[in-house]
Design a protein around this motif. Structure first.
Motif, PDB file in Angstrom:
ATOM      1  N   MET A   1      19.378  23.426  28.629  1.00  0.00           N
ATOM      2  CA  MET A   1      18.087  22.741  28.540  1.00  0.00           C
ATOM      3  C   MET A   1      18.235  21.412  27.809  1.00  0.00           C
ATOM      4  O   MET A   1      18.820  21.360  26.731  1.00  0.00           O
TER       5      MET A   1
ATOM      6  N   SER B   1      14.504  28.336  32.528  1.00  0.00           N
ATOM      7  CA  SER B   1      14.025  29.281  31.530  1.00  0.00           C
ATOM      8  C   SER B   1      13.107  28.567  30.557  1.00  0.00           C
ATOM      9  O   SER B   1      13.173  27.357  30.389  1.00  0.00           O
ATOM     10  N   LYS B   2      12.282  29.331  29.890  1.00  0.00           N
ATOM     11  CA  LYS B   2      11.314  28.763  28.960  1.00  0.00           C
ATOM     12  C   LYS B   2      11.726  29.011  27.512  1.00  0.00           C
ATOM     13  O   LYS B   2      12.467  29.932  27.215  1.00  0.00           O
TER      14      LYS B   2
ATOM     15  N   THR C   1       9.844  19.175  23.512  1.00  0.00           N
ATOM     16  CA  THR C   1       9.368  19.006  24.882  1.00  0.00           C
ATOM     17  C   THR C   1      10.561  19.065  25.826  1.00  0.00           C
ATOM     18  O   THR C   1      11.390  18.154  25.846  1.00  0.00           O
ATOM     19  N   PRO C   2      10.675  20.172  26.590  1.00  0.00           N
ATOM     20  CA  PRO C   2      11.771  20.280  27.553  1.00  0.00           C
ATOM     21  C   PRO C   2      11.609  19.230  28.646  1.00  0.00           C
ATOM     22  O   PRO C   2      10.480  18.873  29.007  1.00  0.00           O
TER      23      PRO C   2
ATOM     24  N   VAL D   1       6.181  22.362  23.182  1.00  0.00           N
ATOM     25  CA  VAL D   1       6.080  23.668  22.523  1.00  0.00           C
ATOM     26  C   VAL D   1       6.118  23.407  21.019  1.00  0.00           C
ATOM     27  O   VAL D   1       7.045  22.770  20.521  1.00  0.00           O
TER      28      VAL D   1
ATOM     29  N   GLY E   1       8.936  19.590  31.247  1.00  0.00           N
ATOM     30  CA  GLY E   1       8.089  20.699  30.810  1.00  0.00           C
ATOM     31  C   GLY E   1       7.016  20.275  29.833  1.00  0.00           C
ATOM     32  O   GLY E   1       6.868  19.103  29.499  1.00  0.00           O
ATOM     33  N   GLU E   2       6.300  21.255  29.354  1.00  0.00           N
ATOM     34  CA  GLU E   2       5.216  21.044  28.401  1.00  0.00           C
ATOM     35  C   GLU E   2       5.720  21.167  26.969  1.00  0.00           C
ATOM     36  O   GLU E   2       6.641  21.944  26.696  1.00  0.00           O
TER      37      GLU E   2
END
Length: 108
Positions: free
Chosen positions: A74, A2-3, A53-54, A60, A57-58
């Motif tokens: 996460m 999930s984001k 930063t997850p 945020v 992931g990128e």
């Protein structure tokens, strides 16, 4: 995975519907640290600026006035760029949150 969802400047009615003003608050000085979210967290940023930063992931970026939803399970790295003060709400009951943490600590 999930984001992270960032709602920039949500309406007053949205915040009232969620009951944000009754949520607990948390503060953190400028810093960088790892974090794991055992359950979903929703946060309303009262002050500050952060980049999270997850894992895999990128980055945020979010700050004052943003409503941010962090997904359960996460791992991420926090960079608090300006001192953070937020309201937050964790998903689930208190007992459920404790059980998830114990289970994860024991790797069951």
């Amino acid at each position: 995975m999930s984001k992270i969802v960032v709602e920039h400047q949500p309406s007053v009615s949205r915040l009232e519907t969620l009951g944000v003003s009754k949520w607990p608050t948390w503060q953190k000085e400028v810093s960088v640290f790892p974090w794991f979210f055992p359950e979903q967290e929703i946060a309303y940023i009262l002050e500050g600026e952060c980049v999270i930063t997850p894992e895999g992931g990128e980055p945020v970026k979010f700050g004052k006035g943003d409503l941010v939803t962090f997904p359960a399970e996460m791992s991420a790295s926090w960079e608090v760029v300006q001192p953070l003060h937020k309201h937050y709400q964790l998903d689930g009951s208190f007992i459920g949150r404790i059980a998830r943490r114990v289970k994860r600590a024991l790797k069951l």
